[in-house]
Design a protein around this motif. Structure first.
Motif, PDB file in Angstrom:
ATOM      1  N   UNK A 289       0.819  -1.212   0.000  1.00  0.00           N
ATOM      2  CA  UNK A 289       0.000   0.000   0.000  1.00  0.00           C
ATOM      3  C   UNK A 289       0.853   1.263   0.000  1.00  0.00           C
ATOM      4  N   UNK A 290       2.050   1.179   0.538  1.00  0.00           N
ATOM      5  CA  UNK A 290       2.923   2.348   0.632  1.00  0.00           C
ATOM      6  C   UNK A 290       3.666   2.646  -0.665  1.00  0.00           C
ATOM      7  N   UNK A 291       3.560   1.741  -1.625  1.00  0.00           N
ATOM      8  CA  UNK A 291       4.309   1.888  -2.869  1.00  0.00           C
ATOM      9  C   UNK A 291       3.533   2.731  -3.887  1.00  0.00           C
ATOM     10  N   UNK A 292       4.223   3.173  -4.913  1.00  0.00           N
ATOM     11  CA  UNK A 292       3.588   3.903  -6.005  1.00  0.00           C
ATOM     12  C   UNK A 292       2.668   2.965  -6.775  1.00  0.00           C
ATOM     13  N   UNK A 293       1.804   3.546  -7.608  1.00  0.00           N
ATOM     14  CA  UNK A 293       0.837   2.721  -8.346  1.00  0.00           C
ATOM     15  C   UNK A 293       1.530   1.646  -9.186  1.00  0.00           C
ATOM     16  N   UNK A 294       2.612   2.015  -9.866  1.00  0.00           N
ATOM     17  CA  UNK A 294       3.318   1.064 -10.717  1.00  0.00           C
ATOM     18  C   UNK A 294       3.911  -0.085  -9.914  1.00  0.00           C
ATOM     19  N   UNK A 295       4.532   0.258  -8.782  1.00  0.00           N
ATOM     20  CA  UNK A 295       5.141  -0.777  -7.941  1.00  0.00           C
ATOM     21  C   UNK A 295       4.072  -1.664  -7.299  1.00  0.00           C
ATOM     22  N   UNK A 296       2.917  -1.053  -6.959  1.00  0.00           N
ATOM     23  CA  UNK A 296       1.832  -1.863  -6.383  1.00  0.00           C
ATOM     24  C   UNK A 296       1.393  -2.928  -7.370  1.00  0.00           C
ATOM     25  N   UNK A 297       1.240  -2.553  -8.617  1.00  0.00           N
ATOM     26  CA  UNK A 297       0.848  -3.514  -9.657  1.00  0.00           C
ATOM     27  C   UNK A 297       1.884  -4.621  -9.796  1.00  0.00           C
TER      28      UNK A 297
ATOM     29  N   UNK B  27       4.127  -5.650  -7.519  1.00  0.00           N
ATOM     30  CA  UNK B  27       4.159  -6.523  -6.347  1.00  0.00           C
ATOM     31  C   UNK B  27       2.946  -7.448  -6.297  1.00  0.00           C
ATOM     32  N   UNK B  28       1.782  -6.937  -6.708  1.00  0.00           N
ATOM     33  CA  UNK B  28       0.590  -7.789  -6.719  1.00  0.00           C
ATOM     34  C   UNK B  28       0.728  -8.909  -7.735  1.00  0.00           C
ATOM     35  N   UNK B  29       1.324  -8.573  -8.878  1.00  0.00           N
ATOM     36  CA  UNK B  29       1.578  -9.617  -9.882  1.00  0.00           C
ATOM     37  C   UNK B  29       2.542 -10.666  -9.318  1.00  0.00           C
ATOM     38  N   UNK B  30       3.593 -10.212  -8.615  1.00  0.00           N
ATOM     39  CA  UNK B  30       4.586 -11.126  -8.047  1.00  0.00           C
ATOM     40  C   UNK B  30       3.959 -12.032  -6.997  1.00  0.00           C
ATOM     41  N   UNK B  31       3.044 -11.465  -6.179  1.00  0.00           N
ATOM     42  CA  UNK B  31       2.371 -12.270  -5.155  1.00  0.00           C
ATOM     43  C   UNK B  31       1.492 -13.340  -5.802  1.00  0.00           C
ATOM     44  N   UNK B  32       0.787 -12.965  -6.866  1.00  0.00           N
ATOM     45  CA  UNK B  32      -0.040 -13.935  -7.574  1.00  0.00           C
ATOM     46  C   UNK B  32       0.804 -15.026  -8.209  1.00  0.00           C
ATOM     47  N   UNK B  33       1.925 -14.623  -8.756  1.00  0.00           N
ATOM     48  CA  UNK B  33       2.873 -15.560  -9.383  1.00  0.00           C
ATOM     49  C   UNK B  33       3.370 -16.561  -8.347  1.00  0.00           C
ATOM     50  N   UNK B  34       3.709 -16.045  -7.157  1.00  0.00           N
ATOM     51  CA  UNK B  34       4.185 -16.878  -6.048  1.00  0.00           C
ATOM     52  C   UNK B  34       3.088 -17.843  -5.597  1.00  0.00           C
ATOM     53  N   UNK B  35       1.874 -17.319  -5.434  1.00  0.00           N
ATOM     54  CA  UNK B  35       0.755 -18.134  -4.958  1.00  0.00           C
ATOM     55  C   UNK B  35       0.421 -19.276  -5.912  1.00  0.00           C
ATOM     56  N   UNK B  36       0.704 -19.105  -7.188  1.00  0.00           N
ATOM     57  CA  UNK B  36       0.463 -20.152  -8.173  1.00  0.00           C
ATOM     58  C   UNK B  36       1.523 -21.246  -8.138  1.00  0.00           C
ATOM     59  N   UNK B  37       2.516 -21.088  -7.248  1.00  0.00           N
ATOM     60  CA  UNK B  37       3.553 -22.102  -7.126  1.00  0.00           C
ATOM     61  C   UNK B  37       4.677 -21.948  -8.126  1.00  0.00           C
TER      62      UNK B  37
END
Length: 358
Positions: free
Chosen positions: A185-193, A195-205
């Motif tokens: 939440x503390x990151x800029x809009x671009x970085x938020x996108x 990091x969210x992509x990275x978290x989804x990537x991680x969650x998919x194994x």
């Protein structure tokens, strides 16, 4: 493997170079072989053996066994800078984890943390049985190898006489002040996108190594080059050989590396922290924690166990001028710590044998 340029035969050739030219070993001082751990042809554990000729390994009762387990995506050869010193005192075996390094690449079937741990534990235990190791042995694990070594010791405590953990992962939970959602939440809009992509990537194994494969051969000259330059302070020729080696093993087809999301959360915090999972009196062997002086791995787990668990024999060491790869950054101090702590096992055996004659 055309896109990535990864070739097991080329990796094996570089492995020999690291062991001999930079590890100080003569070719007759070690042996490299593979041990199948299931009926699948591609499910074998790559092994480096030192300290004796393999065919006579089980007849040398006066020689203690030491098993080295590497971390995530790595191989037995990463210990090349300390193998010679350890092999002067012990029968040393260093293995590549199932589905990593130069081990086979079987289909990764676990779907949970419990299944993941058991998959690796089973691989090591079947390897031990096929090697004919019946006596207690010293188990040394680095990073995720330290995590899995602890899990193995909890399941088979009767097999382990000494547990030595080098910057082990998976011991501590994520602290409240490092909440990943608050950080994003503390990151800029671009970085938020991103990091969210990275978290989804991680969650998919999917693992970070998948990204390297996506860039193919280019990753060897970009991401890997930058990683090695930042993480390893090695002479130029040795660094070049190490980079070439990692460029081979890390880009081989995915298998065991898929364990990551089941064991760790983003940021390398434990899904199920080991510090809360060690029952009373379950680890009766001496336990050693070693961290680098500028290690990125959280190092308080060892001190917490030493101070709070009177039922455990825990010692904690800090290796000077070393980061997470302490066996590579300061091989002399690291090998001395391992050898010194391994003596604890030998003293206990001597006292037990002495008492039996009384």
């Amino acid at each position: 493997q055309f896109w990535t340029g990864a070739c097991p035969k080329e990796a094996l050739k570089i492995e020999h170079k690291l062991l001999t030219e930079f590890g100080g070993l003569d070719k007759d001082e070690y042996e490299i072989f593979d041990i199948n751990v299931s009926e699948a042809k591609d499910d074998y554990v790559h092994t480096i053996s030192l300290g004796q000729v393999r065919m006579f390994q089980c007849s040398q009762k006066n020689s203690d066994v030491m098993l080295l387990v590497p971390g995530y995506g790595a191989s037995a050869c990463i210990f090349y800078r300390i193998l010679k010193a350890l092999a002067e005192k012990f029968r040393v075996y260093a293995l590549d984890l199932r589905g990593m390094g130069l081990s086979g690449r079987p289909k990764y079937t676990p779907k949970s943390r419990e299944e993941t741990e058991q998959w690796f534990i089973e691989g090591i235990n079947i390897w031990r049985q096929k090697m004919g190791i019946t006596e207690k042995f010293i188990l040394v694990g680095h990073s995720i190898g330290g995590y899995l070594s602890t899990c193995y010791s909890l399941q088979y405590p009767e097999q382990i006489c000494n547990l030595i953990l080098l910057s082990p992962a998976g011991y501590l939970p994520r602290p409240p002040d490092k909440d990943i959602k608050v950080f994003i939440k503390r990151q800029s809009w671009g970085k938020r996108c991103l990091f969210k992509w990275a978290l989804g990537y991680w969650a998919e194994g999917k693992s970070p190594l998948s990204i390297l494969r996506g860039f193919g051969r280019l990753s060897k000259h970009t991401f890997l080059k930058k990683y090695i330059n930042n993480m390893y302070d090695l002479p130029p020729k040795e660094k070049a050989a190490y980079k070439a080696y990692l460029g081979q093993i890390l880009l081989l087809p995915p298998s065991g590396e898929k364990c990551l999301a089941y064991i760790l959360e983003p940021g390398a915090f434990a899904v199920s922290p080991l510090i809360h999972r060690i029952p009373l009196h379950s680890l009766q062997m001496p336990v050693t924690f070693a961290y680098g002086s500028h290690d990125w791995m959280e190092s308080t787990a060892g001190e917490m166990l030493k101070n709070e668990r009177s039922d455990m024999r825990v010692e904690v060491f800090v290796v000077a001028h070393a980061g997470h790869h302490l066996y590579c950054d300061n091989p002399l101090q690291m090998s001395n710590i391992i050898l010194e702590r391994a003596k604890v096992r030998q003293k206990i055996v001597f006292l037990q044998e002495f008492a039996s004659f009384q």
